[in-house]
Design a protein around this motif. Structure first.
Motif, PDB file in Angstrom:
ATOM      1  N   LYS A   1      -1.401 -25.720  26.950  1.00 37.88           N
ATOM      2  CA  LYS A   1      -2.295 -26.249  27.971  1.00 37.88           C
ATOM      3  C   LYS A   1      -2.188 -27.764  28.161  1.00 37.88           C
ATOM      4  O   LYS A   1      -2.161 -28.242  29.290  1.00 37.88           O
ATOM      5  CB  LYS A   1      -3.732 -25.867  27.627  1.00 37.88           C
ATOM      6  CG  LYS A   1      -3.949 -24.353  27.590  1.00 37.88           C
ATOM      7  CD  LYS A   1      -5.396 -23.986  27.315  1.00 37.88           C
ATOM      8  CE  LYS A   1      -5.576 -22.462  27.332  1.00 37.88           C
ATOM      9  NZ  LYS A   1      -6.990 -22.068  27.133  1.00 37.88           N
TER      10      LYS A   1
ATOM     11  N   ILE B   1      -3.328 -24.616  21.967  1.00 32.24           N
ATOM     12  CA  ILE B   1      -3.929 -25.376  23.073  1.00 32.24           C
ATOM     13  C   ILE B   1      -3.041 -26.565  23.439  1.00 32.24           C
ATOM     14  O   ILE B   1      -2.804 -26.842  24.624  1.00 32.24           O
ATOM     15  CB  ILE B   1      -5.340 -25.849  22.695  1.00 32.24           C
ATOM     16  CG1 ILE B   1      -6.272 -24.646  22.524  1.00 32.24           C
ATOM     17  CG2 ILE B   1      -5.894 -26.802  23.751  1.00 32.24           C
ATOM     18  CD1 ILE B   1      -7.643 -25.001  21.987  1.00 32.24           C
TER      19      ILE B   1
ATOM     20  N   LEU C   1     -10.837 -28.869  28.590  1.00 33.22           N
ATOM     21  CA  LEU C   1     -10.301 -29.184  27.259  1.00 33.22           C
ATOM     22  C   LEU C   1     -11.431 -29.556  26.302  1.00 33.22           C
ATOM     23  O   LEU C   1     -11.439 -29.123  25.139  1.00 33.22           O
ATOM     24  CB  LEU C   1      -9.294 -30.331  27.363  1.00 33.22           C
ATOM     25  CG  LEU C   1      -8.647 -30.778  26.055  1.00 33.22           C
ATOM     26  CD1 LEU C   1      -7.839 -29.648  25.422  1.00 33.22           C
ATOM     27  CD2 LEU C   1      -7.748 -31.999  26.292  1.00 33.22           C
TER      28      LEU C   1
ATOM     29  N   GLU D   1     -13.038 -26.423  25.102  1.00 30.55           N
ATOM     30  CA  GLU D   1     -12.223 -25.697  24.111  1.00 30.55           C
ATOM     31  C   GLU D   1     -12.279 -26.383  22.752  1.00 30.55           C
ATOM     32  O   GLU D   1     -12.336 -25.717  21.709  1.00 30.55           O
ATOM     33  CB  GLU D   1     -10.789 -25.576  24.610  1.00 30.55           C
ATOM     34  CG  GLU D   1     -10.642 -24.743  25.879  1.00 30.55           C
ATOM     35  CD  GLU D   1      -9.347 -23.946  25.914  1.00 30.55           C
ATOM     36  OE1 GLU D   1      -8.916 -23.461  24.845  1.00 30.55           O
ATOM     37  OE2 GLU D   1      -8.781 -23.823  27.003  1.00 30.55           O
TER      38      GLU D   1
END
Length: 612
Positions: free
Chosen positions: A572, A568, A587, A590
């Motif tokens: 990202k 991540i 975010l 996640e």
């Protein structure tokens, strides 16, 4: 277009001290709040009453008052008497003994006199002031003159007359004294017995309006910071109090303890186990800059109020202004009060290395902290946008359109996310906690107004900035915060797997490379590729950073949680193109998924990925 300085008039109408729905000015030193929360009789948690065997009760009480005085950390020439000490010393029995003394032997109705001292507006402080000033025989005169505890403290005017703000006059009884010394003693004692009571109101922020005679009820010391410099070239200060940004260094920070009977913050903030607070004195007397600082802190707290995320935003407990009504300049001195932090994130890394590095239980803590920090940042982003709408339309000087650096993007974010701005708290009854501090609204406003330069240029050499800072047409936005947060998360994972020296020295050296600015090298996490023919700029992740993430994922102690977290971060959060970068809401979602999986499956964070 770069945002210009917000006009003082427009800003003052909508923010900070002038936002009457959010801020209340407390001009009675919290007396009304204290009166509503405390009965007269001494409370057990304040200790027993003072013993007395003296034949002269007023002398014994006077000595007890002298002994009860405490030097204030902010001014060693001033002493205050804690509120609970007054209640211990002047008990109903002691008051009755004083009224039965030789000073009142000709006074027929002593019960009525005692009633005047103890009931109604009360004259307990008045009695203490008169005992301390050796004027106790004048108590009936002061009562007849209308003086009670609400008249205190009495400030000396330019003619050394004690002025009563309650009645807006100088009382005749005090004016009758021939010597100015007597009035000075009376005024001094009135301040010693009127140190502020600081409390939290869940609906509004409390801003205390004081004058130079007031005494802060605190003990402690001014913090003199020592720089700790790593090879990355940045320095951090130790010990580090909350909200260390000081507008170019124009502030002083005191680590203090507040007398127990002088505060009640309820559930607001994070109490230090040893009872410490951070009191920050701004040496800049600019009201507009204080308003921006105050507004920035309050608005960011509001959105997260009552939620778990609120603990991860620095909590402002109270503010103060000290202004001399007889000064020609009328320039106040401002103070901000916070809970005391143990340090910042780099100091956490150093102090906790032996305890947490490689300790798999720390990954569960990490999953919870990272999720809640994302929620906190999300609240900052949301609240800033709403806040700006309160005044942006009234400021034609501010670019609110779709330019590359419009005010919504610049002020609708934190603006300076880095390890130094994560504060490490050690709560009384819970694990270590990280909180985001140093919000950029006031800081960025100040820097732009002073330098009149593009905000992108302010921190162009900073380690944690996003690629858009270095692009000619780059647009700074909330996504810039997400990138910076990814840098911090990556460093924390580095610390957990490889230790303090790796995150402070090895990783910065490894990614150090030529900067986009000629003659510069930097340890940023990205680089800018420039097409020699067209001049087109393309941001990319530094190959060194890509390799570092890959090596961390191959580390023998890299769990399934850490492997996914690094995916991540790398794919990202550290996405070089701003438009493709994950937004904070996604975010947060996640991070919540990772947290819940850690909480439901110990092997996800404790077992190496290769064994899953």
């Amino acid at each position: 277009m770069t945002p210009n300085l917000l006009s003082h008039a427009n800003t003052a109408k909508r923010l900070g001290l002038y936002d009457s729905e959010r801020v209340r000015r407390v001009t009675d030193r919290g007396e009304s709040d204290f009166s509503s929360s405390c009965a007269y009789s001494p409370r057990e948690d304040f200790g027993p009453e003072i013993e007395s065997n003296s034949a002269n009760p007023e002398t014994q009480v006077g000595r007890a008052l002298d002994d009860a005085k405490v030097r204030s950390a902010l001014d060693s020439t001033k002493k205050y008497i804690p509120r609970h000490k007054i209640l211990q010393i002047l008990t109903p029995e002691k008051i009755q003994n004083i009224l039965n003394s030789r000073y009142f032997e000709n006074y027929s109705n002593k019960d009525e006199l005692a009633e005047c001292v103890l009931r109604g507006s009360g004259r307990l402080k008045l009695l203490a002031v008169l005992i301390g000033s050796r004027m106790v025989q004048d108590l009936p005169k002061y009562i007849a003159d209308g003086v009670d505890d609400q008249c205190f403290p009495m400030i000396l005017d330019t003619s050394d007359r004690a002025f009563c703000r309650k009645h807006n006059k100088c009382h005749e009884t005090l004016d009758a004294y021939d010597r100015s010394y007597d009035r000075e003693q009376f005024s001094s004692w009135s301040y010693s017995l009127s140190a502020p009571y600081i409390s939290y109101n869940p609906n509004v922020h409390s801003h205390y309006v004081l004058d130079p005679g007031d005494i802060f009820p605190v003990t402690g010391e001014k913090i003199r910071k020592k720089a700790i410099t790593g090879t990355r070239g940045a320095s951090t200060m130790a010990p580090l109090p909350p909200d260390v940004n000081s507008h170019g260094g124009f502030s002083e920070v005191y680590r203090v303890k507040i007398e127990k009977s002088h505060y009640d913050f309820g559930t607001l903030g994070i109490r230090h186990p040893d009872g410490y607070f951070a009191l920050k004195k701004l040496n800049n007397n600019n009201e507009e800059e204080f308003n921006m600082e105050l507004s920035s802190l309050l608005f960011s707290m509001d959105r997260a109020s009552g939620k778990t995320a609120s603990k991860h935003l620095i909590q402002l407990l109270a503010t103060f202004e000290v202004i001399d009504p007889y000064s020609g300049t009328k320039c106040p001195t401002y103070y901000l009060l916070f809970d005391w932090a143990e340090g910042n994130l780099p100091q956490f890394w150093k102090a906790k290395e032996k305890e947490y590095v490689g300790n798999k239980d720390h990954c569960l803590w990490m999953s919870q902290q990272f999720h809640e920090i994302c929620l906190a940042l999300q609240s900052v982003h949301n609240e800033r946008e709403k806040t700006l709408m309160k005044f942006i339309d009234d400021n034609p000087e501010v670019d609110s359109g779709a330019g590359p650096n419009n005010v919504h993007d610049l002020y609708g974010r934190h603006g300076d996310i880095k390890p130094d701005n994560f504060l490490w708290f050690r709560p009384e009854k819970s694990p270590d906690l990280l909180a985001l501090s140093d919000f950029g609204l006031g800081r960025l406003h100040t820097q732009v107004s002073r330098s009149n330069q593009n905000p992108k240029d302010i921190a162009r050499t900073a380690t944690y900035i996003a690629p858009e800072f270095d692009l000619k047409d780059g647009r700074i936005s909330r996504a810039s915060d997400v990138y910076s947060l990814g840098c911090v998360f990556l460093e924390h994972v580095t610390w957990f797997l490889q230790g303090y020296d790796s995150v402070i020295n090895d990783f910065p050296k490894f990614r150090n490379d030529k900067d986009v600015y000629p003659g510069w090298e930097s340890d940023k996490f990205f680089m800018i590729q420039v097409d020699e023919q067209s001049g087109t700029q393309t941001p990319i992740m530094k190959p060194q950073v890509q390799k570092w993430i890959s090596e961390l994922q191959q580390h023998k102690n890299c769990s399934g949680y850490l492997h996914k977290l690094l995916d991540i971060i790398g794919d990202k959060m550290l996405e070089p193109e701003r438009a493709k970068r994950v937004d904070i809401a996604s975010l947060s979602s996640e991070m919540e998924i990772l947290r819940k999986r850690c909480e439901g499956d110990e092997s996800f964070y404790s077992a190496p990925k290769s064994k899953l």
